[in-house]
Design a protein around this motif. Structure first.
Motif, PDB file in Angstrom:
ATOM      1  N   GLY A  69      36.863  21.015  23.531  1.00 53.71           N
ATOM      2  CA  GLY A  69      36.586  20.252  24.729  1.00 53.71           C
ATOM      3  C   GLY A  69      37.529  19.074  24.873  1.00 53.71           C
ATOM      4  O   GLY A  69      38.263  18.712  23.949  1.00 53.71           O
ATOM      5  N   LEU A  70      37.498  18.472  26.033  1.00 48.94           N
ATOM      6  CA  LEU A  70      38.294  17.285  26.329  1.00 48.94           C
ATOM      7  C   LEU A  70      37.388  16.272  26.995  1.00 48.94           C
ATOM      8  O   LEU A  70      36.545  16.621  27.827  1.00 48.94           O
ATOM      9  N   LEU A  71      37.560  15.008  26.634  1.00 48.18           N
ATOM     10  CA  LEU A  71      36.803  13.927  27.261  1.00 48.18           C
ATOM     11  C   LEU A  71      37.780  12.793  27.524  1.00 48.18           C
ATOM     12  O   LEU A  71      38.213  12.105  26.597  1.00 48.18           O
ATOM     13  N   SER A  72      38.162  12.623  28.780  1.00 50.79           N
ATOM     14  CA  SER A  72      39.221  11.675  29.109  1.00 50.79           C
ATOM     15  C   SER A  72      38.790  10.680  30.171  1.00 50.79           C
ATOM     16  O   SER A  72      38.254  11.067  31.215  1.00 50.79           O
ATOM     17  N   ASP A  73      39.015   9.393  29.881  1.00 47.72           N
ATOM     18  CA  ASP A  73      38.965   8.368  30.918  1.00 47.72           C
ATOM     19  C   ASP A  73      40.294   8.449  31.653  1.00 47.72           C
ATOM     20  O   ASP A  73      41.339   8.068  31.122  1.00 47.72           O
ATOM     21  N   CYS A  74      40.274   8.966  32.860  1.00 46.82           N
ATOM     22  CA  CYS A  74      41.535   9.208  33.563  1.00 46.82           C
ATOM     23  C   CYS A  74      41.361   9.003  35.054  1.00 46.82           C
ATOM     24  O   CYS A  74      40.253   9.052  35.587  1.00 46.82           O
ATOM     25  N   SER A  75      42.481   8.780  35.716  1.00 48.42           N
ATOM     26  CA  SER A  75      42.480   8.679  37.173  1.00 48.42           C
ATOM     27  C   SER A  75      42.806  10.037  37.777  1.00 48.42           C
ATOM     28  O   SER A  75      42.853  11.054  37.087  1.00 48.42           O
ATOM     29  N   SER A  76      43.080  10.061  39.060  1.00 50.51           N
ATOM     30  CA  SER A  76      43.177  11.315  39.806  1.00 50.51           C
ATOM     31  C   SER A  76      44.323  12.212  39.362  1.00 50.51           C
ATOM     32  O   SER A  76      44.220  13.438  39.435  1.00 50.51           O
ATOM     33  N   GLU A  77      45.426  11.619  38.877  1.00 54.16           N
ATOM     34  CA  GLU A  77      46.628  12.412  38.604  1.00 54.16           C
ATOM     35  C   GLU A  77      46.368  13.542  37.611  1.00 54.16           C
ATOM     36  O   GLU A  77      46.823  14.671  37.810  1.00 54.16           O
ATOM     37  N   LEU A  78      45.667  13.237  36.527  1.00 53.65           N
ATOM     38  CA  LEU A  78      45.415  14.260  35.511  1.00 53.65           C
ATOM     39  C   LEU A  78      44.515  15.357  36.061  1.00 53.65           C
ATOM     40  O   LEU A  78      44.762  16.551  35.822  1.00 53.65           O
ATOM     41  N   CYS A  79      43.493  14.985  36.783  1.00 59.32           N
ATOM     42  CA  CYS A  79      42.560  15.977  37.321  1.00 59.32           C
ATOM     43  C   CYS A  79      43.259  16.917  38.298  1.00 59.32           C
ATOM     44  O   CYS A  79      43.053  18.137  38.258  1.00 59.32           O
ATOM     45  N   GLU A  80      44.082  16.367  39.161  1.00 56.16           N
ATOM     46  CA  GLU A  80      44.773  17.179  40.167  1.00 56.16           C
ATOM     47  C   GLU A  80      45.780  18.133  39.533  1.00 56.16           C
ATOM     48  O   GLU A  80      45.998  19.243  40.023  1.00 56.16           O
ATOM     49  N   ALA A  81      46.402  17.706  38.434  1.00 56.71           N
ATOM     50  CA  ALA A  81      47.445  18.511  37.804  1.00 56.71           C
ATOM     51  C   ALA A  81      46.910  19.430  36.706  1.00 56.71           C
ATOM     52  O   ALA A  81      47.636  20.323  36.240  1.00 56.71           O
ATOM     53  N   TRP A  82      45.675  19.234  36.264  1.00 60.27           N
ATOM     54  CA  TRP A  82      45.167  19.876  35.061  1.00 60.27           C
ATOM     55  C   TRP A  82      45.404  21.385  34.990  1.00 60.27           C
ATOM     56  O   TRP A  82      45.879  21.900  33.973  1.00 60.27           O
ATOM     57  N   PRO A  83      45.100  22.159  36.022  1.00 64.05           N
ATOM     58  CA  PRO A  83      45.249  23.618  35.890  1.00 64.05           C
ATOM     59  C   PRO A  83      46.668  24.054  35.538  1.00 64.05           C
ATOM     60  O   PRO A  83      46.852  25.136  34.972  1.00 64.05           O
ATOM     61  N   ASP A  84      47.665  23.245  35.871  1.00 66.60           N
ATOM     62  CA  ASP A  84      49.057  23.611  35.630  1.00 66.60           C
ATOM     63  C   ASP A  84      49.616  23.016  34.338  1.00 66.60           C
ATOM     64  O   ASP A  84      50.793  23.195  34.037  1.00 66.60           O
ATOM     65  N   THR A  85      48.789  22.314  33.578  1.00 70.58           N
ATOM     66  CA  THR A  85      49.280  21.711  32.337  1.00 70.58           C
ATOM     67  C   THR A  85      49.261  22.725  31.199  1.00 70.58           C
ATOM     68  O   THR A  85      48.554  23.740  31.258  1.00 70.58           O
ATOM     69  N   VAL A  86      50.007  22.420  30.138  1.00 72.60           N
ATOM     70  CA  VAL A  86      50.020  23.303  28.957  1.00 72.60           C
ATOM     71  C   VAL A  86      48.712  23.231  28.190  1.00 72.60           C
ATOM     72  O   VAL A  86      48.450  24.067  27.316  1.00 72.60           O
ATOM     73  N   TYR A  87      47.882  22.247  28.511  1.00 70.75           N
ATOM     74  CA  TYR A  87      46.617  22.062  27.801  1.00 70.75           C
ATOM     75  C   TYR A  87      45.498  22.947  28.362  1.00 70.75           C
ATOM     76  O   TYR A  87      44.566  23.307  27.643  1.00 70.75           O
ATOM     77  N   ALA A 131      44.858  26.017  29.354  1.00 69.21           N
ATOM     78  CA  ALA A 131      44.458  27.304  28.790  1.00 69.21           C
ATOM     79  C   ALA A 131      43.918  27.180  27.375  1.00 69.21           C
ATOM     80  O   ALA A 131      43.307  28.117  26.853  1.00 69.21           O
ATOM     81  N   ARG A 132      44.129  26.032  26.756  1.00 68.03           N
ATOM     82  CA  ARG A 132      43.710  25.834  25.364  1.00 68.03           C
ATOM     83  C   ARG A 132      42.387  25.081  25.247  1.00 68.03           C
ATOM     84  O   ARG A 132      41.819  25.004  24.165  1.00 68.03           O
ATOM     85  N   ILE A 133      41.923  24.499  26.340  1.00 68.19           N
ATOM     86  CA  ILE A 133      40.705  23.692  26.340  1.00 68.19           C
ATOM     87  C   ILE A 133      39.614  24.442  27.086  1.00 68.19           C
ATOM     88  O   ILE A 133      39.776  24.824  28.250  1.00 68.19           O
ATOM     89  N   ASP A 134      38.479  24.642  26.417  1.00 67.38           N
ATOM     90  CA  ASP A 134      37.382  25.393  27.025  1.00 67.38           C
ATOM     91  C   ASP A 134      36.595  24.577  28.043  1.00 67.38           C
ATOM     92  O   ASP A 134      36.085  25.140  29.022  1.00 67.38           O
ATOM     93  N   ALA A 135      36.475  23.281  27.792  1.00 66.57           N
ATOM     94  CA  ALA A 135      35.618  22.456  28.655  1.00 66.57           C
ATOM     95  C   ALA A 135      36.217  21.062  28.828  1.00 66.57           C
ATOM     96  O   ALA A 135      35.960  20.179  28.010  1.00 66.57           O
ATOM     97  N   PRO A 136      37.019  20.854  29.873  1.00 67.30           N
ATOM     98  CA  PRO A 136      37.532  19.510  30.140  1.00 67.30           C
ATOM     99  C   PRO A 136      36.514  18.678  30.913  1.00 67.30           C
ATOM    100  O   PRO A 136      35.873  19.168  31.853  1.00 67.30           O
ATOM    101  N   VAL A 137      36.349  17.437  30.502  1.00 67.85           N
ATOM    102  CA  VAL A 137      35.444  16.501  31.187  1.00 67.85           C
ATOM    103  C   VAL A 137      36.250  15.254  31.529  1.00 67.85           C
ATOM    104  O   VAL A 137      36.799  14.601  30.641  1.00 67.85           O
ATOM    105  N   PHE A 138      36.317  14.937  32.817  1.00 68.31           N
ATOM    106  CA  PHE A 138      37.130  13.825  33.295  1.00 68.31           C
ATOM    107  C   PHE A 138      36.243  12.735  33.905  1.00 68.31           C
ATOM    108  O   PHE A 138      35.399  13.023  34.760  1.00 68.31           O
ATOM    109  N   SER A 139      36.471  11.505  33.499  1.00 68.67           N
ATOM    110  CA  SER A 139      35.696  10.397  34.052  1.00 68.67           C
ATOM    111  C   SER A 139      35.829  10.340  35.571  1.00 68.67           C
ATOM    112  O   SER A 139      34.870  10.017  36.272  1.00 68.67           O
TER     113      SER A 139
END
Length: 234
Positions: free
Chosen positions: A114-132, A134-142
């Motif tokens: 899993g992932l637990l990140s305090d982050c702003s919009s940029e990471l959330c918007e880009a997440w599906p295209d990141t190298v991470y 496909a490797r993370i089962d459950a991302p959770v974004f603040s």
């Protein structure tokens, strides 16, 4: 222990690139026509609100911050600012040298990640295209959840999406946002990545954690040893 929940910035990302954040913000400020120091101060001051989604998307955020700084960018200017800002954010997501190998190894050992990140919009918007992704089962974004670490709801959400009880999850992070104390209180087993080889990175942590976990590693690669035979998942 069947799950591992990671912090993102400074844990999975290369701590060395964090020093480029101000440079990235300066490039965005230039496109918006805002003095760099004023833009940096506005972005830093708005961080607690930006990471819980108060400003909306990256485009909406940059428009709001520009207006707070006295600028009135037109649509074309705003388009260029968004592209510039996203490019800078991408550089800040550079994986630390061993991060992807660690994630891949843990997946072969049947850990749920899993992932637990305090982050702003940029990471959330880009997440599906990141190298991470496909490797993370459950991302959770603040930014999506509307609350930030160490709020216990975030840890509970991460565990629930992994399908693993919180008591069977490790939490691995570099110590910002009081994340380890939050993990401990939520029932996870915290691991501090000290980033000993990156002494300057510690100075950039937001709301550093006063709680010092029992388990500490200097670099992420050491996690494989920590989760080795004595904590066998198989």
């Amino acid at each position: 222990m069947r799950g591992v929940v990671f912090d993102f910035f400074g844990t999975l990302t290369d701590p060395a690139v964090e020093s480029q954040r101000k440079q990235a913000f300066t490039a965005t400020a230039e496109v918006l026509g805002v003095p760099a120091e004023r833009f940096w101060a506005a972005m830093a001051g708005s961080f607690p609100r930006r990471i819980v989604g108060a400003y909306g998307s990256t485009r909406e955020t940059l428009l709001a911050i520009a207006r707070e700084c006295g600028a009135k960018p037109d649509e074309e200017q705003l388009d260029r600012a968004v592209a510039t800002h996203r490019s800078g954010a991408e550089r800040l997501r550079t994986p630390r040298p061993e991060a992807l190998a660690v994630l891949d190894h843990l997946r072969t050992q049947n850990y749920r990640l899993g992932l637990l990140s305090d982050c702003s919009s940029e990471l959330c918007e880009a997440w599906p295209d990141t190298v991470y992704a496909a490797r993370i089962d459950a991302p959770v974004f603040s930014w999506k959840e509307g609350h930030r670490k160490p709020d216990p709801r975030l840890y509970a959400t991460a565990a629930a999406r992994l399908g693993v009880p919180v008591s069977e999850c490790w939490f691995v992070g570099d110590g910002g946002s009081r994340e380890h104390d939050g993990a401990r209180r939520a029932g996870m087993r915290p691991v501090l990545v000290t980033n000993a080889a990156y002494p300057g990175a510690n100075l950039l942590r937001d709301d550093p954690d006063s709680y010092l976990p029992e388990h500490r590693i200097d670099d992420l690669g050491e996690l494989i040893r920590l989760l080795g035979p004595s904590h066998d998942n198989g």
